[in-house]
Design a protein around this motif. Sequence first.
Motif, PDB file in Angstrom:
ATOM      1  N   GLN A 108      -3.701  -7.345   2.886  1.00  0.00           N
ATOM      2  CA  GLN A 108      -3.161  -8.529   2.194  1.00  0.00           C
ATOM      3  C   GLN A 108      -1.684  -8.345   1.881  1.00  0.00           C
ATOM      4  OE1 GLN A 108      -5.760  -9.270  -1.240  1.00  0.00           O
ATOM      5  NE2 GLN A 108      -5.657 -11.429  -0.754  1.00  0.00           N
ATOM      6  N   LEU A 109      -1.341  -7.164   1.363  1.00  0.00           N
ATOM      7  CA  LEU A 109       0.071  -6.878   1.042  1.00  0.00           C
ATOM      8  C   LEU A 109       0.922  -6.966   2.308  1.00  0.00           C
ATOM      9  CD1 LEU A 109      -0.380  -3.868  -1.423  1.00  0.00           C
ATOM     10  CD2 LEU A 109       0.542  -6.128  -2.010  1.00  0.00           C
ATOM     11  N   HIS A 110       0.398  -6.411   3.406  1.00  0.00           N
ATOM     12  CA  HIS A 110       1.145  -6.428   4.670  1.00  0.00           C
ATOM     13  C   HIS A 110       1.322  -7.861   5.182  1.00  0.00           C
ATOM     14  CE1 HIS A 110       2.772  -4.985   8.403  1.00  0.00           C
ATOM     15  NE2 HIS A 110       1.787  -5.513   9.106  1.00  0.00           N
ATOM     16  N   GLN A 111       0.265  -8.674   5.040  1.00  0.00           N
ATOM     17  CA  GLN A 111       0.366 -10.076   5.456  1.00  0.00           C
ATOM     18  C   GLN A 111       1.406 -10.818   4.616  1.00  0.00           C
ATOM     19  OE1 GLN A 111      -1.141 -11.895   7.866  1.00  0.00           O
ATOM     20  NE2 GLN A 111      -2.223 -10.138   8.691  1.00  0.00           N
ATOM     21  N   LEU A 112       1.398 -10.582   3.318  1.00  0.00           N
ATOM     22  CA  LEU A 112       2.378 -11.252   2.447  1.00  0.00           C
ATOM     23  C   LEU A 112       3.793 -10.839   2.816  1.00  0.00           C
ATOM     24  CD1 LEU A 112       0.502 -11.042  -0.975  1.00  0.00           C
ATOM     25  CD2 LEU A 112       1.139 -13.149   0.218  1.00  0.00           C
ATOM     26  N   ARG A 113       3.986  -9.564   3.060  1.00  0.00           N
ATOM     27  CA  ARG A 113       5.317  -9.082   3.459  1.00  0.00           C
ATOM     28  C   ARG A 113       5.775  -9.784   4.736  1.00  0.00           C
ATOM     29  NH1 ARG A 113       6.127  -2.716   3.969  1.00  0.00           N
ATOM     30  NH2 ARG A 113       4.431  -2.923   5.498  1.00  0.00           N
ATOM     31  N   GLY A 114       4.818 -10.094   5.612  1.00  0.00           N
ATOM     32  CA  GLY A 114       5.164 -10.748   6.875  1.00  0.00           C
ATOM     33  C   GLY A 114       5.612 -12.194   6.747  1.00  0.00           C
TER      34      GLY A 114
END
Length: 739
Positions: free
Chosen positions: A596-602
């Motif tokens: 989720q964190l990685h998706q948000l960063r994207g």
Amino acid sequence: MKSIHQHNKDLTYPVQYVKGIGPKRAEALANHNIKTVRDLIYYFPYDYIDLSKVGKIVELRKHADSGEWVTVIGTIRTFDLIGRPPRQRLSVILEDESGTLQLVFFQSVQYFKKAFEVGEIIAASGKVTIFNRHPQIVHPSIDRLSPADDEEGGLQGFLHTRGIVPKYGSSGELQSVNLNIKGFRRIMKATLNEFLQFAEEPLPSSIIDKYKYLPIKQALSSIHFPETQQLLDEARLRLKFDELFSMQLLLALRRQSVKVELPGITFDVKSSLARQLVNSLPFKLTKAQVKVIKEITDDLKSGKPMNRLLQGDVGSGKTIVALIAMLIGIDNGYQTALMAPTEILAEQHFKTLANFLKDLNVNVRLLIGGQGVRIRDDVLEDIRSGAANIVVGTHALIQEHVMFKNLGLVIIDEQHRFGVAQRVALREKGIESLSGGPHPHILVMTATPIPRTLSLTVYGDLDVSTINELPAHRIPIKTILNFESQISSVYRFIREQVNAGRQVYIVYPLVEESEKLDLKAATESYEKLKSEVFTDYRVGLIHGRMSSDEKDNIMTDFEQKKIDILVSTTVIEVGIDVPNASVMVVEHAERLGLSQLHQLRGRVGRGAEQSYCILIAPGWMGRKIKVGSTIPTLDGAEDKKRIAERRLRTMLETLDGFKIAEIDLELRGPGDYFGTRQSGLPALRLANLLTDGDILLSARHEAFQLIDTDPHLRLPEHIVLRKSFDEWMKDALGLLHGG
């Protein structure tokens, strides 16, 4: 329905009629999906106690407070109640030729008082402690032994206190009918004694010989009551293989049914629309995109239905690849559909495609639940008549009243949010529209990189294409960790970015268990930020409870730079693409999962400027997280704080989505990564996708090879395999026949 008298004794025998079970226990077991003898025999222990050595009482002091379980055999010399209720305890003195030991019971003392007899020989096991300078065991496990058992060293009486003793999972309901750990051991021993003879060997002898596996009867016996640690290890290995082999057999059959047995549509892949699109792009396709387009076009012209997974990290350019495939379909006279998991993502895809296609003669329509009746009817008519070339939507696309004229290509985005059933249902729409003719091509896309062992299970029936490079113009995102005490400097940085013409996301986690509280926190924070912190700027709010129109209006305003700072829940996790947004602030970042964190960063890093992802964590983490320092690999017993630290550390150390996915799988465990319910695959009892990759690869190789040589499992040596596979996989086979 057969009466029990007509029912043959085999592994399908109802547990109710097994000796020692009966109606009440059968009802409790049924609530845990244990209905037949097979279900019971495959209810494996979750752990074991190694009591393979029986000691003397005189030796017990050296084991005191070590936490080890020990077993002794002795004669009951005396027993007595000590103290008064409610603190009364029962003391039992056990004696062997070397000394005496006190056994102490604090609970159910009246029951235990009646349970013992002076002169009786018992085996007792447990953890040794010292009390008043004498060894004792509190609430030991007890086995009653006849003198013959003791003298001959026989194992018949030692169900709970000798050898490697199984521990079975229980529950309040099971314990209420005396199916605690000991109760389970008793009924399991009795069941194996009576029914193990009926277990048939499902694996071909060639596989057993090749890997030197235990035969099935010995494996089942040794997983429950192993005589040695080596036999237990060999039993686990054999039964893990069986689980993974069954799963891979299902995937091999599913793939066979699509690749070999289903007719496909043969596309001419020379497309003037696709050529016009590529020529109009303001950037050059990457080598990885070109390679993947070649793999897809090879499928489209093969005459067999494409069944492919396209995976690539956030921002790697999957959408343009999917659009090229769509345009090939349209040039061949077919409709195409793109299904997204949320309305906001479906709307984003719709806008992105419409923007790419603004100079081409292609009709793109959007179908989502939140539309007005008039628009919806208009879209449905376009789908029915064939006027809609591309239909973008949510699961609304698979509802009964949606009728395509000639659906030739289905693209499913973020497949892990859908089940296999939805993939099948959308393909069925294509068969309906083609009046039972050839099956449409399917392309599944995900921006959630999937560890290899997981992709071989969840997507094991699909061919896999990977875009493993980002477009050349992308500047790597800088990830920064700040703590709550530093929030004022974060706000200062946000002002600098907005003053420089950039836009900002501030995300508040939305966790299911406390959704209302989280929504309240996000709304209250928005009010505070708007009225107290960023009074000079335009602040907007978006969350999942808003109507489709409200969300649409907010996102349009943000895209058109009418909003400087967008406060959001994780509704923006996937698919939102605003190149001018250069800062992603995640509040309470420790509460979110790694993917989720990685998706948000994207969501940032899509424009020409340097972008930042700022993770806000509570102060207690400040002393612990230093980039480059090591955190030991975690096991299930580690607390949530340590896992949160590892997630945030990973975010600081890498931008690589595949590396992040591997660590995410390690932290969450395979069971949570994708629910097996989502994947349409059976749950694993013993095998672990994280640690049993080698067994998985062997199982996959053997399963796919076997289906290549015997696609319908009709050879004589595969009859038992077919039978056991059908019994195990009824639910999953239903999906197979559906798709």
